[in-house]
Scaffold this motif. Structure first.
Motif, short mmCIF file in Angstrom:
data_model
loop_
_atom_site.label_atom_id
_atom_site.label_comp_id
_atom_site.label_asym_id
_atom_site.label_seq_id
_atom_site.Cartn_x
_atom_site.Cartn_y
_atom_site.Cartn_z
N MET A 115 0.85 -1.20 0.00
CA MET A 115 0.00 0.00 0.00
C MET A 115 0.88 1.25 0.00
SD MET A 115 -2.87 1.24 2.81
CE MET A 115 -4.04 -0.05 2.44
N TYR A 116 0.55 2.18 -0.90
CA TYR A 116 1.30 3.43 -0.96
C TYR A 116 0.94 4.33 0.23
CZ TYR A 116 2.38 2.15 -5.78
OH TYR A 116 2.82 1.50 -6.90
N GLN A 117 1.86 5.29 0.52
CA GLN A 117 1.63 6.15 1.68
C GLN A 117 0.31 6.92 1.58
OE1 GLN A 117 4.01 9.74 2.35
NE2 GLN A 117 4.21 9.19 4.53
N GLU A 118 0.01 7.48 0.41
CA GLU A 118 -1.23 8.26 0.26
C GLU A 118 -2.46 7.41 0.56
OE1 GLU A 118 -1.70 11.47 -0.02
OE2 GLU A 118 0.46 11.72 0.09
N GLU A 119 -2.41 6.14 0.18
CA GLU A 119 -3.53 5.24 0.47
C GLU A 119 -3.64 5.00 1.97
OE1 GLU A 119 -3.83 2.32 -3.37
OE2 GLU A 119 -2.06 2.08 -2.12
N ARG A 120 -2.49 4.85 2.63
CA ARG A 120 -2.50 4.66 4.09
C ARG A 120 -3.04 5.90 4.79
NH1 ARG A 120 2.55 2.71 3.47
NH2 ARG A 120 3.49 4.53 4.50
N LEU A 121 -2.64 7.08 4.31
CA LEU A 121 -3.10 8.32 4.94
C LEU A 121 -4.62 8.44 4.89
CD1 LEU A 121 -0.44 10.93 3.72
CD2 LEU A 121 -0.41 9.47 5.76
N ILE A 122 -5.20 8.08 3.75
CA ILE A 122 -6.66 8.10 3.62
C ILE A 122 -7.29 7.11 4.58
CG2 ILE A 122 -8.58 7.59 2.06
CD1 ILE A 122 -6.78 8.63 -0.23
N ALA A 123 -6.69 5.91 4.66
CA ALA A 123 -7.22 4.87 5.55
C ALA A 123 -7.10 5.29 7.02
CB ALA A 123 -6.48 3.56 5.33
#
Length: 254
Positions: A1-9
Motif C-alpha cells: 500500500m502506498y503512503q497516500e492510500e495509508r493516509l486516507i485509511a
C-alpha cells in the motif's frame, strides 16, 4: 500500500474511532513504527490531525474560512430547506434579529408573514428584505466586513443594546458540546449581544456544522432554544442537546 492510500485509511479510522495509535497503524497496515510515525507527521503537516503521545486524534479546530459568496454556494439545497423549516416558526408581527448567515439569508427570502420588524447586520439580508413591503428593517451601523458582507464593531453592538426581540435566527459555523463557535472574534462579540437581546434563540445549521470547532466561542448550548437542521447529529451530540433541552427540528419533519 502506498503512503497516500495509508493516509486516507488512517483518516477514515480517525473519523470512525476518534483516535489511532502507532501500534494500530503497524498492525492494520503491516508497517514499521518508523513508517507509522512518518505517516502521522505527514498528516500533522497537513493540519488534519493532532499528534499525541503514541498516536493521533483528529483536529477539531477548523481553519477553513470561505467568503460569503463561496459559502452561499455550499449545500444550497440543504440551506434552502432549513430556511423553509425555520420560516414556519415566524408569526405575524414578530420582532426578529437575523444574523449575517447564508442560511439565514434564505429565511429573509422565504419570509411570508406580515408586519415583522427585523434587525440585521447583514447588507445582503437587508437588500433581500427590501422586496417585502410589509417588513420594517433596522440595519445596524458600524464597520463593514467586506469578505463576509456584515456590519460589526462597537457602534453595531451599542445599537443592538437598544432593541429587544421575540426571536433570533442565526447561522452556525461550528457546533460542539462546548456550544457555537465562529472564525471571527468581532462577529462572535456581536452575536453574543444578539443572544442577549432575544427571547428565543434559533440556530440554523446543516449537518456539516456538527462537531466542528472554530476559533472563537460564541455561546454555550445553554443559550440555544432550537436547532433547525437537515439531519440529526450523531447520538452522542444529540444526547447532549437533549440534556440542555434544545429542541431539534429537521427538514424531514421528524
Amino acid at each position: 500500500m502506498y503512503q497516500e492510500e495509508r493516509l486516507i485509511a488512517i483518516l477514515n479510522h480517525l473519523t470512525k474511532h476518534k483516535r489511532i495509535s502507532i501500534d494500530d497503524i503497524c498492525e492494520q497496515f503491516a508497517v514499521s513504527r518508523d513508517t507509522a510515525r512518518r505517516d502521522l507527521v505527514k498528516l500533522d503537516e497537513k493540519g488534519t490531525i493532532v499528534r499525541t503521545r503514541g498516536g493521533a486524534i483528529l483536529s477539531n479546530l477548523s481553519k477553513d474560512i470561505s467568503s460569503y459568496e463561496q459559502r452561499l454556494q455550499l449545500v444550497p439545497e440543504a440551506k434552502k430547506e432549513i430556511a423553509k423549516r425555520a420560516v414556519s416558526l415566524i408569526k405575524d408581527y414578530d420582532y426578529i434579529i437575523l444574523d449575517a448567515s447564508t442560511t439565514v439569508e434564505f429565511v429573509a427570502e422565504y419570509l411570508n408573514t406580515k408586519q415583522n420588524t427585523i434587525v440585521t447586520n447583514s447588507i445582503q439580508i437587508a437588500s433581500t428584505l427590501t422586496k417585502n413591503e410589509t417588513v420594517t428593517i433596522h440595519l445596524l451601523g458600524g464597520q463593514l466586513h467586506r469578505p463576509q458582507q456584515y456590519i460589526y464593531g462597537a457602534a453595531a453592538i451599542e445599537m443592538l443594546r437598544n432593541y429587544h426581540v421575540d426571536k433570533l435566527f442565526l447561522g452556525a459555523c461550528g457546533i460542539t458540546q462546548s456550544g457555537l463557535s465562529s472564525p471571527y472574534e468581532e462577529e462572535g462579540l456581536l452575536v453574543k449581544e444578539m443572544i442577549q437581546r432575544a427571547d428565543q434563540v434559533i440556530v440554523l445549521a446543516d449537518q456539516s456544522k456538527f462537531g466542528k470547532q472554530m476559533f472563537y466561542n460564541v455561546c454555550t448550548l445553554e443559550d440555544i432554544d432550537i436547532i433547525v437542521t437537515d439531519r440529526f447529529p450523531d447520538e452522542e451530540l444529540k444526547s447532549v442537546f437533549q440534556q440542555y433541552e434544545i429542541e431539534l427540528l429537521t427538514t424531514k419533519g421528524v
